[in-house]
Design an enzyme around this catalytic site. Sequence first.
Site, PDB file in Angstrom:
ATOM      1  N   LYS A  60      17.283  35.320  10.011  1.00 37.60           N
ATOM      2  CA  LYS A  60      16.314  36.325  10.347  1.00 37.60           C
ATOM      3  C   LYS A  60      16.694  37.085  11.604  1.00 37.60           C
ATOM      4  O   LYS A  60      15.991  38.190  11.909  1.00 37.60           O
ATOM      5  CB  LYS A  60      14.929  35.440  10.707  1.00 37.60           C
ATOM      6  CG  LYS A  60      14.502  34.824   9.286  1.00 37.60           C
ATOM      7  CD  LYS A  60      13.257  33.899   9.615  1.00 37.60           C
ATOM      8  CE  LYS A  60      12.635  33.228   8.442  1.00 37.60           C
ATOM      9  NZ  LYS A  60      13.310  32.190   7.862  1.00 37.60           N
TER      10      LYS A  60
ATOM     11  N   SER B 292       8.911  31.499  11.843  1.00 41.38           N
ATOM     12  CA  SER B 292      10.196  31.800  11.102  1.00 41.38           C
ATOM     13  C   SER B 292       9.646  31.746   9.738  1.00 41.38           C
ATOM     14  O   SER B 292      10.197  31.015   8.612  1.00 41.38           O
ATOM     15  CB  SER B 292      10.858  30.422  11.196  1.00 41.38           C
ATOM     16  OG  SER B 292      12.363  30.906  10.736  1.00 41.38           O
TER      17      SER B 292
ATOM     18  N   LYS C 255      16.648  32.341  18.540  1.00 37.93           N
ATOM     19  CA  LYS C 255      16.227  31.772  17.405  1.00 37.93           C
ATOM     20  C   LYS C 255      16.715  30.457  17.007  1.00 37.93           C
ATOM     21  O   LYS C 255      17.837  30.180  17.486  1.00 37.93           O
ATOM     22  CB  LYS C 255      16.663  32.909  16.323  1.00 37.93           C
ATOM     23  CG  LYS C 255      16.109  32.625  15.238  1.00 37.93           C
ATOM     24  CD  LYS C 255      14.785  33.225  14.739  1.00 37.93           C
ATOM     25  CE  LYS C 255      13.934  32.794  13.578  1.00 37.93           C
ATOM     26  NZ  LYS C 255      13.625  31.382  13.369  1.00 37.93           N
TER      27      LYS C 255
ATOM     28  N   SER D 224      17.712  29.688   9.273  1.00 35.64           N
ATOM     29  CA  SER D 224      16.829  30.603   9.801  1.00 35.64           C
ATOM     30  C   SER D 224      17.428  31.632  10.710  1.00 35.64           C
ATOM     31  O   SER D 224      16.881  32.668  11.384  1.00 35.64           O
ATOM     32  CB  SER D 224      15.442  30.295  10.178  1.00 35.64           C
ATOM     33  OG  SER D 224      14.571  29.988   9.155  1.00 35.64           O
TER      34      SER D 224
END
Length: 477
Positions: free
Chosen positions: A68, A125, A227, A65
């Site tokens: 992202k 997420s 993140k 993720s």
Amino acid sequence: MRQAFALPSKWAFFGRPAALLLAIVLSLSFAAEAVAAKYAAIVVDANTGKVLHSSSADSRRYPASLTKMMTLYLTFEALQRGKIKTTSQVRFSQHAASQPPTKLGVKAGGSISVETAIYALITRSANDASSALAELLGGSEADFAKMMTAKARSLGMKSTVFRNPHGLPNTGQFTTARDMATLGIALREHFPQYYDYFSTRSFKYGKQRIANHNRLLGRIEGVDGIKTGYTRASGFNLVSSVVDGNRKIVAVVLGGESGRSRDNRMAELIKTYLPKASGRGGGGDLIAKTDPKTLKDMAVAMLPKSDAPTPDERPDAFDVSEGDANDVADAIEEYKIASAGVAIEAPAAERFGGDVPTPKLLARQERVEAIEQAYADPAPRPKVAVDPISTASTRGGSGWSIQVASSPSESEARKALESIAQKAGAAVASASAYTVTFEKDGTLYYRARFGGFETKTAAWSACGALKKKKIACYATQ
């Protein structure tokens, strides 16, 4: 001030569809075998670009993720250039709505604002929101992925290829710790007006309070984003930005063995290298901005050939997102605390939107043990110590062991081993009893284990025999 509260009778987390949760739990039972993540890390002075620490920083890894971050970069760029507004509507196609969790759960044909989508990517997420943004900005996921890769090249991320906007498993999608640090610095430098989104602890969506998966926010002073990421093939990933006065660093940890061990490693890196960063401030942007008008042309030219090498471990066709992995692991931990009659502090419950999950799904001991094994937190690296009681057949960390107790008292851990050895009889007759220390919240604990099992099957078989005698047990390697 934190306030303790009693455990409610129902946990909001398990309001998700039962079929999804069953799939998650069953998949987790195989996670310990499937994870073949490779550790990599880097710490960069965000004022000067100097590398303060590096470990396999240029080795190819799956971003999960962290992908992202680039989806958000292109979203912020579109906002900055006036192509969209935070109030613009993001429509969910059938494809976007069908993405696997973690997700918001917007139905096909529904829509949310761009700002809500941003919050959804940063906190939950959300894979469905990532796909919807990609279709809004690129026309299709495939075209948007080309734009992502072209932008990566233009930022100097030479070893990154994107195939989708969310980070779900794809053998052709890869990155490096160094490239992720570059992207983290670029997000801060190029979009200071939007960067504060990354420090969001939680946001309200409908009746839900969605918490951020990044648990260093509020825990480590100076951490303001960015993140987290997880798939079984990637391991637990994290990019962190830290500011202390004029000192700024961006740190990356890839391939963590668990969410907690990854976070602990990141905390170690911050503590060690933030004081070594320059306090003079930067002399200009470290990462050059580029003209997005050329992105589609660049995408075609810069995408690598289809036979480009990928990381050693292939992603699974079905995987578990970090939110589910962390939520289930936390559910186990908090269930155990509650079972012991200890009140849970409010911050622990805030991760579940103000409520704490119900133990219904964890009724079967086998499932609990499978998840514990998959997400067991290794002892902190500097603190690991093995205190053998009898080492005749213990293999110094190789092979399989079974854990039967854990105590802050060494003598109690030893007594547990002696007592269980007498009760279990043949099940552990050929095993060696030993303790392993680990530290939590400043307290040293002792894990009581029997080691020397040649295979996982042998260890599980021994655990099965112990459970018949009502002795709690789980296997570990």
